[in-house]
Design an enzyme around this catalytic site. Structure first.
Site, short mmCIF file in Angstrom:
data_model
loop_
_atom_site.label_atom_id
_atom_site.label_comp_id
_atom_site.label_asym_id
_atom_site.label_seq_id
_atom_site.Cartn_x
_atom_site.Cartn_y
_atom_site.Cartn_z
N ASP A 44 40.38 27.63 43.34
CA ASP A 44 40.00 28.47 42.25
C ASP A 44 41.54 28.36 41.16
OD1 ASP A 44 38.50 31.08 41.47
OD2 ASP A 44 40.66 31.54 41.26
N ASN A 85 40.74 32.61 28.90
CA ASN A 85 39.53 33.07 28.01
C ASN A 85 39.91 34.14 27.19
OD1 ASN A 85 37.44 31.36 29.21
ND2 ASN A 85 36.73 32.73 30.70
N HIS A 120 36.42 31.61 24.94
CA HIS A 120 35.91 31.00 25.89
C HIS A 120 35.55 29.70 25.71
CE1 HIS A 120 34.72 34.70 28.28
NE2 HIS A 120 35.02 35.21 27.15
N ASP A 166 36.02 26.95 28.73
CA ASP A 166 35.19 25.78 28.91
C ASP A 166 35.66 24.44 29.08
OD1 ASP A 166 33.12 27.64 29.08
OD2 ASP A 166 32.18 27.12 27.39
N GLU A 184 35.37 29.91 37.89
CA GLU A 184 36.43 29.01 37.92
C GLU A 184 36.67 28.43 39.21
OE1 GLU A 184 38.23 33.21 38.34
OE2 GLU A 184 36.75 32.21 37.18
#
Length: 170
Positions: free
Chosen positions: A43, A51, A56, A60, A86
């Site tokens: 993770d 973010n 965002h 990404d 994630e």
């Protein structure tokens, strides 16, 4: 259609459903072969801040960069998927716990040393990892993921950017 059904649209990796199906097939195929199998769940640490602070689209980009970094670090036969958000999951067939620890540390360093271009700066990130391993047998992929997830949360509680091993017996 099959590609669309099995692929995470952002990273191009397997999606969770396709991973679970393929991983269970591998477990079933190796059931009688005394093969060591390991699973890594990872993770990205504090990803929500990426973010929140950068948007965002940048998030990404970080996810795609981390996905490519993981893929480049693994062997061709390893099974990698974006597990959700994630989180990524890796099935390492024919891999002992000792080997899985070495692979995980390589992944940890590769992610930690990433320099992701963003505007006039570079972003860095780290990841936490949970590892589980078994000698093939009656385990199912859901159990492996559960044990790796417990180890992942232990790594997060120990300060992140590290890995822990599941103490559960499969």
């Amino acid at each position: 259609m099959k590609y669309l059904a099995e692929t995470d649209s952002l990273t191009g990796l397997l999606n969770r459903r396709a991973f679970s199906q393929n991983a269970q097939t591998i477990l079933d195929d190796t059931q009688d072969s005394k093969t060591s199998i390991s699973l890594i769940l990872l993770d990205i640490d504090h990803f929500k801040q990426v973010n929140d602070n950068h948007g965002h689209l940048t998030g990404d980009h970080v996810l795609c960069t981390v996905a490519r970094t993981i893929q480049a670090t693994l062997r061709q036969e390893d099974l990698l998927a974006r597990f959700g958000g994630e989180e990524f999951v890796i099935l390492l067939n024919n891999t002992t716990l000792s080997d899985a620890k070495q692979i995980t540390e390589r992944l940890r360093i590769a992610i930690e040393t990433l320099q992701i271009p963003h505007k006039n700066t570079r972003l860095q990130c780290t990841a936490s990892f949970g590892i589980t391993s078994l000698l093939s047998g009656d385990a199912d992929i859901t159990s492996l993921i559960k044990y790796a997830d417990e180890a992942l949360y232990q790594a997060k509680s120990q300060g992140r950017n590290c890995w822990c091993i599941s103490t559960a017996t499969i």
